[in-house]
Design an enzyme around this catalytic site. Structure first.
Site, PDB file in Angstrom:
ATOM      1  N   HIS A  17     -96.026  30.467 -13.623  1.00 36.05           N
ATOM      2  CA  HIS A  17     -96.692  30.978 -14.824  1.00 36.05           C
ATOM      3  C   HIS A  17     -98.182  30.635 -14.783  1.00 36.05           C
ATOM      4  CE1 HIS A  17     -92.609  30.396 -17.047  1.00 36.05           C
ATOM      5  NE2 HIS A  17     -92.775  31.687 -16.878  1.00 36.05           N
ATOM      6  N   LYS A  41     -82.749  33.069 -29.054  1.00 39.55           N
ATOM      7  CA  LYS A  41     -82.715  32.490 -27.714  1.00 39.55           C
ATOM      8  C   LYS A  41     -82.787  30.974 -27.817  1.00 39.55           C
ATOM      9  CE  LYS A  41     -84.757  33.043 -23.190  1.00 39.55           C
ATOM     10  NZ  LYS A  41     -85.812  33.663 -22.397  1.00 39.55           N
ATOM     11  N   ARG A  91     -92.052  38.839  -9.746  1.00 41.26           N
ATOM     12  CA  ARG A  91     -91.488  38.046  -8.653  1.00 41.26           C
ATOM     13  C   ARG A  91     -90.731  38.977  -7.718  1.00 41.26           C
ATOM     14  NH1 ARG A  91     -88.944  33.889 -12.767  1.00 41.26           N
ATOM     15  NH2 ARG A  91     -88.851  35.875 -13.837  1.00 41.26           N
ATOM     16  N   SER A 130     -88.220  29.228 -15.094  1.00 40.37           N
ATOM     17  CA  SER A 130     -88.029  28.111 -16.024  1.00 40.37           C
ATOM     18  C   SER A 130     -86.585  27.636 -15.986  1.00 40.37           C
ATOM     19  CB  SER A 130     -88.379  28.538 -17.450  1.00 40.37           C
ATOM     20  OG  SER A 130     -89.739  28.853 -17.531  1.00 40.37           O
TER      21      SER A 130
HETATM   22  P1  ADP Z   1     -88.738  35.071 -20.363  1.00 40.86           P
HETATM   23  O1  ADP Z   1     -89.373  35.733 -21.520  1.00 40.86           O
HETATM   24  O2  ADP Z   1     -87.690  35.901 -19.682  1.00 40.86           O
HETATM   25  O3  ADP Z   1     -88.317  33.649 -20.562  1.00 40.86           O
HETATM   26  P2  ADP Z   1     -90.703  33.926 -18.703  1.00 40.86           P
HETATM   27  O4  ADP Z   1     -91.327  33.102 -19.733  1.00 40.86           O
HETATM   28  O5  ADP Z   1     -89.915  33.212 -17.656  1.00 40.86           O
HETATM   29  O6  ADP Z   1     -89.861  35.072 -19.305  1.00 40.86           O
HETATM   30  O7  ADP Z   1     -91.781  34.792 -17.957  1.00 40.86           O
HETATM   31  C1  ADP Z   1     -92.836  35.475 -18.586  1.00 40.86           C
HETATM   32  C2  ADP Z   1     -93.552  36.296 -17.539  1.00 40.86           C
HETATM   33  O8  ADP Z   1     -93.899  35.461 -16.435  1.00 40.86           O
HETATM   34  C3  ADP Z   1     -92.740  37.436 -16.925  1.00 40.86           C
HETATM   35  O9  ADP Z   1     -93.621  38.497 -16.666  1.00 40.86           O
HETATM   36  C4  ADP Z   1     -92.215  36.860 -15.642  1.00 40.86           C
HETATM   37  O10 ADP Z   1     -91.970  37.864 -14.680  1.00 40.86           O
HETATM   38  C5  ADP Z   1     -93.399  35.992 -15.230  1.00 40.86           C
HETATM   39  N1  ADP Z   1     -93.019  34.904 -14.322  1.00 40.86           N
HETATM   40  C6  ADP Z   1     -92.048  33.990 -14.515  1.00 40.86           C
HETATM   41  N2  ADP Z   1     -91.982  33.133 -13.470  1.00 40.86           N
HETATM   42  C7  ADP Z   1     -92.944  33.532 -12.589  1.00 40.86           C
HETATM   43  C8  ADP Z   1     -93.363  33.075 -11.296  1.00 40.86           C
HETATM   44  N3  ADP Z   1     -92.759  32.061 -10.677  1.00 40.86           N
HETATM   45  N4  ADP Z   1     -94.392  33.718 -10.707  1.00 40.86           N
HETATM   46  C9  ADP Z   1     -94.971  34.778 -11.311  1.00 40.86           C
HETATM   47  N5  ADP Z   1     -94.622  35.262 -12.509  1.00 40.86           N
HETATM   48  C10 ADP Z   1     -93.624  34.659 -13.145  1.00 40.86           C
END
Ligand code: ADP
Length: 166
Positions: A17, A41, A91, A130
């Site tokens: 992130h 969630k 990803r 995460s």
């Molecule tokens: P969610 O709302 O499903 O919990 P996340 O908070 O994990 O989503 O992710 C928010 C954004 O960050 C999404 O666009 C996701 O694809 C992106 N993302 C998550 N992990 C990574 C990573 N390791 N590298 C790049 N982008 C990521």
């Protein structure tokens, strides 16, 4: 001034992130990290905890990065904040289909006024999520490859608190 919004649960914020946030500053003048407050969630970390972990890391960018929480429609949040770029991280192929659908919906709902920009995940963070961090923490694995050093103890403590509760 181009304002981008990077939305997610950030439960917790990972190195993947953070990499996206850093790179998004090459596209947008300012980026708002929008932490989703979704009561449906179940998150490990409270909204305040998730926000504060992000703030600890983005502090170095000054007022170029702001951390806010939101619920409801992303495009409404965008309008309220005068933002017109949605930042998403991409990803593996598995992200693609969901992300593309999400981009079309937001484009349509905003009557073509917002655009989604995808930032490819760095090679080393391609499979980092995460939920993977939470699993690793529960199993007592090392966390330094997944989250910033500043957050390791916070994540470990949270995992331990669940063990105590059983
Ligand atoms: P969610 O709302 O499903 O919990 P996340 O908070 O994990 O989503 O992710 C928010 C954004 O960050 C999404 O666009 C996701 O694809 C992106 N993302 C998550 N992990 C990574 C990573 N390791 N590298 C790049 N982008 C990521």
């Amino acid at each position: 001034m181009k304002i981008g919004v990077y939305a997610g649960s950030f439960d917790p914020i990972t190195k993947g992130h953070f990499d996206v946030i850093k790179k998004s500053l090459r596209i947008a003048d300012k980026v708002i990290v929008a932490v989703i407050n979704n009561s449906n969630k179940k998150c490990w970390f409270s909204l305040e905890e998730r926000k504060s972990m992000i703030k600890m890391l983005v502090d170095q960018f000054g007022d170029k990065v702001e951390v806010k929480c939101f619920n409801g429609l992303l495009i409404d949040f965008m309008k309220e904040n005068n933002a017109d770029i949605i930042i998403r991280g991409l990803r593996a192929v598995s992200d693609f289909e969901y992300e593309l659908g999400y981009a079309f919906v937001n484009h349509d709902l905003s009557m073509g006024e917002v655009e989604t920009i995808f930032i490819p995940a760095a090679r080393e963070y391609m499979y980092l999520s995460s939920s993977g961090v939470r699993e690793a923490a529960s199993a007592g694995a090392r966390l330094d490859i997944f989250v910033d050093d500043k957050l390791i103890d916070i994540v470990k403590k949270k995992a331990d608190s669940f063990k105590i509760k059983g």
